[in-house]
Design an enzyme around this catalytic site. Structure first.
Site, PDB file in Angstrom:
ATOM      1  N   HIS B 264       0.606   0.271   7.218  1.00  0.00           N
ATOM      2  CA  HIS B 264       1.482  -0.877   7.455  1.00  0.00           C
ATOM      3  C   HIS B 264       2.213  -1.265   6.164  1.00  0.00           C
ATOM      4  O   HIS B 264       3.442  -1.353   6.140  1.00  0.00           O
ATOM      5  CB  HIS B 264       0.642  -2.047   7.975  1.00  0.00           C
ATOM      6  N   GLU B 265       1.464  -1.470   5.104  1.00  0.00           N
ATOM      7  CA  GLU B 265       2.088  -1.910   3.851  1.00  0.00           C
ATOM      8  C   GLU B 265       2.944  -0.797   3.257  1.00  0.00           C
ATOM      9  O   GLU B 265       3.969  -1.072   2.620  1.00  0.00           O
ATOM     10  CB  GLU B 265       1.025  -2.384   2.860  1.00  0.00           C
ATOM     11  N   HIS B 268       6.388  -1.121   4.635  1.00  0.00           N
ATOM     12  CA  HIS B 268       7.171  -2.099   3.858  1.00  0.00           C
ATOM     13  C   HIS B 268       7.577  -1.507   2.506  1.00  0.00           C
ATOM     14  O   HIS B 268       8.712  -1.649   2.057  1.00  0.00           O
ATOM     15  CB  HIS B 268       6.339  -3.356   3.601  1.00  0.00           C
ATOM     16  N   GLU B 294       9.773  -5.798   8.979  1.00  0.00           N
ATOM     17  CA  GLU B 294       8.560  -5.575   9.765  1.00  0.00           C
ATOM     18  C   GLU B 294       8.694  -4.319  10.631  1.00  0.00           C
ATOM     19  O   GLU B 294       7.695  -3.653  10.929  1.00  0.00           O
ATOM     20  CB  GLU B 294       8.276  -6.812  10.625  1.00  0.00           C
TER      21      GLU B 294
END
Lengths: 495, 495
Positions: B264-265, B268, B294
């Site tokens: 997830h990170e 980003h 996102e």
């Protein structure tokens, strides 16, 4: 209700302090965790914060508030001290035009690049033009500041590191130092070197790291209000009394490096942690000079960390981690960590020869600034002085005139503060021994708290309420001088 | 020669970007390495930097230069885009009085304290007054901004996270989502849950950490231009395309946590690393919206990280570190990481139920802001909606209305961007599969570079040159919608 002058100043001070804490974090990160490709943006970030700080200090409403506050009477000594410090900082900042600040920043970046190239190739000529440019800019800066009363241009730069200090005091002081240090070096190096065979070998890095943490705890460094990390060049930075960063470096085959780096930086860190927290938003929440700051690192590194009582307490702890040291006595270990030799490189010098390295640099940078020495003649002047003061002549510029980064940054006037630190350290430690009965016994038991308590009370907690020499005079009964240092070295090495 | 208007703006933009990078570092440090006693000063440091940023954006010379530059014609599309973005940022910043900014900051700090106390005791009443205060301040803020054309007060706040988005578009979109998500949840949860017994046990933290680094390298996160650390709540922050920080967290008994946090990170982080570096000193070097940001984290976490091809490639690598997984097939593992269940807590929700958690929050905060719901009635409204949308009713406020920190910060208008991220992610991933022949095969071989290349070209490198929905439309042929997301979930979970 309009703000009073003091409210305006308080707000400006709080912002200046906060921005300076932010700037310290950016520098810390740059040397510890920043990924390599972050360096371009980091320069912009630091410049932007420093620009904002400069603005807070020199903005017309702040200048007006400062003048108004000075005109009012105050019975509050802290307020009077803050006004004095703000005036000093404001005037210095306001006298330097923005163009000059930017030109210096650019010349510094170019200076570091040129210095690295010169050092890598051993060719001083690659650094010379950049150094000439920096020297010209520093002259311009000194002239913009104006020489302080009874001073010369060098004093205007020195003032940025050691407010109140003057060449006129350093020259006779350093001459005196040389007069007894050179014979002492002669005497000590004539003896056979101490045994330090037990320091050769491999020392597990993780165990070294754990021992440095043990040392931090032992000296009273509060790890809830700070932390230690690793970096190539050890340093310390205070963001706030509640957030102080120190670093160390670990070499598997040089166990003393991490130990003395940690003690040195811990000395700086303890000072930062014990600055007056009640004034954390004031310009008073800082050390008054680089020399006084350095006195704390030197005190813990040398006066404590290279003392026999200290190793009586800590050698057994070290030997628990490194069984190869189990048979070594504290006396033998003490002698090994106090080996004196004529060496070329300042950062590796022992406490006897160290100040001769500083005298060498001071004389040269003073001659440069006075126009008595041309940049092109600097290498030869370096080598000649090295021979005279230290008895050794560098074979390569890398171990001579190109060894320090300071001049690549155009830092002129900084080096003397290292020696001031050594002198202040000896005086403060002597006073602490007089002031705290049984101090040596406590050191020998590994109890370093009484010493820290004395230093916190007499030095750290004062912040910038007083000038460095006044703090030392109040604490020891004497101002700057080399008597305590001479007594210390003579007692330790003379016999 | 006086500066041109564009030069003035360029300098301001460079400083704004640099200060925002500095601020990101302070936040990163706060969650990773800052010692506990550093938190007081950290608040001052962040406030001082944000104050300096605000000043750079709203200072009269900047406002004048902006007006002058707008009046000139420019053939440079990047300059035109930067002027549009600067106008947007400037007007929003200039419309909020300094007093309101400070009042909000204070109310946020009080909000977080009250929320923590309420959560610890399960007593919403301890949070209610702080939330009422924040709601009043956000209403005042929305009114200072002014509702955007065709909008209502909520839109003025939404605009801060998702420029151009409107309640009038979210309401029908979310209604449509609910109309097919609720039956899908019904259908999927009626089946027996997948086998995930092999995920129970102890998974060595150091091996987990090494696997997350392997994942970062595999997805193309450049660790020379960024780094991963640990934090309690994983996050990502870009200081510059050359310096991007991501964090993860590791639980010995929950091996999926670190894996999906990192993916997830990393999503980003990849966005931040591929922002247009040639515009690093411009306001264009950023994502145009939270929703689009996102979309990148969701894409890598879910569309890639919870796909069968991905685990065909990476399960063998994971099993090399954790031999207990050696007998598990990619198909079985794939089903285990896609378990769907009716749950109370958003951050633990699967990709099918997740958006229902968002709809719930959106409806409630909209009702609060419209004055149709009183703060005191919020817990009951929450529980009733939870039952209707998710089919479960919280037993305690901690797992219900008090579960998220967002409202304690007074963040109203933020939650919808999570769902926008999911929708954009599905559309972008579908377009990438159309645009990159053989993408699934490459994923199945563990080659994620073709996907990253497509995303960098169609999304990341645009920065803020265009608005989020325009970027998605240009990349996919369609603007915001739920068709691709519906097709994705239906294909994955419908059968």
């Amino acid at each position: 209700m309009p703000e009073t002058a003091w409210e305006t100043l308080s707000r400006a001070m709080a912002e200046i302090r906060a921005l300076s804490g932010a700037s310290a974090l950016l520098q810390w990160d740059q040397e510890t965790y920043m990924p390599p490709k972050g360096s371009g943006a980091r320069g912009d970030q630091l410049a932007a914060i420093q620009g904002a700080q400069h603005e807070r200090l020199t903005a017309p409403p702040v200048a007006e508030a400062l003048a108004r506050a000075e005109a009012e009477r105050t019975a509050d000594p802290d307020r009077a001290a803050a006004l004095r410090v703000l005036r000093f900082d404001h005037d210095r900042a306001a006298r330097i035009p923005g163009d000059l600040v930017r030109a210096i920043a650019q010349a510094q970046a170019a200076g570091v690049d040129a210095w690295k190239a010169a050092r890598d190739t051993g060719d001083f000529g690659r650094f010379a033009p950049a150094l000439e440019r920096l020297l010209a800019l520093r002259r311009e800066q000194a002239s913009a500041y104006g020489a302080p009363a009874g001073g010369e241009p060098y004093d205007a730069l020195l003032e940025g590191y050691e407010p109140g200090m003057r060449v006129a005091r350093l020259e006779p002081l350093f001459a005196r130092l040389v007069s007894w240090l050179v014979p002492l070096v002669e005497k000590v190096t004539a003896r056979p070197p101490p045994d330090d065979a037990f320091l050769r070998g491999r020392f597990d890095p993780e165990q070294q790291w754990q021992f440095t943490l043990e040392l931090l705890d032992a000296v009273g460094f509060d790890r809830e209000a700070g932390r230690q990390d690793r970096s190539i060049h050890p340093f310390s930075l205070g963001l706030d009394p509640g957030d102080v960063r120190v670093t160390t470096r670990i070499f598997e085959d040089l166990p003393l490096s991490a130990i003395f780096s940690t003690l040195h930086e811990a000395g700086h860190g303890l000072y930062e942690q014990h600055l007056p927290a009640e004034l954390r938003r004031s310009v008073l929440c800082a050390a008054p000079s680089m020399g006084l700051h350095e006195s704390q690192s030197r005190l813990w590194e040398n006066l404590v960390g290279r003392s026999l009582p200290f190793w009586r307490a800590f050698l057994p702890r070290l030997a628990r981690r490194f069984p190869a040291l189990e048979g070594v006595s504290p006396e033998v270990f003490f002698r090994a960590v106090n080996r004196v030799e004529r060496s070329l490189v300042r950062v590796e010098a022992d406490e006897v020869t160290y100040n001769l390295h500083i005298v060498l640099r001071f004389e040269l940078e003073l001659a440069l600034l006075r126009g008595k020495l041309a940049v092109k003649d600097l290498p030869e002047a370096w080598d000649a002085r090295s021979e005279r003061l230290l008895g050794v002549r560098p074979a390569a510029a890398r171990d001579g005139v190109l060894q320090d980064i300071h001049w690549a940054w155009g830092e002129l006037g900084y080096f003397p503060t290292y020696t001031l630190g050594n002198l202040y350290a000896a005086s403060l430690f002597a006073a602490a021994r007089r002031g705290v009965p049984g101090l040596d016994d406590e050191l020998g038991k590994g109890n370093l708290r009484p010493l820290l308590g004395w230093l916190a009370e007499h030095v750290h907690r004062i912040g910038r309420r007083k000038e460095a020499e006044d703090i030392v005079r109040d604490a020891t009964g004497n101002g700057l001088g080399d008597r305590d240092f001479e007594a210390y070295l003579t007692e330790k090495y003379g016999a």
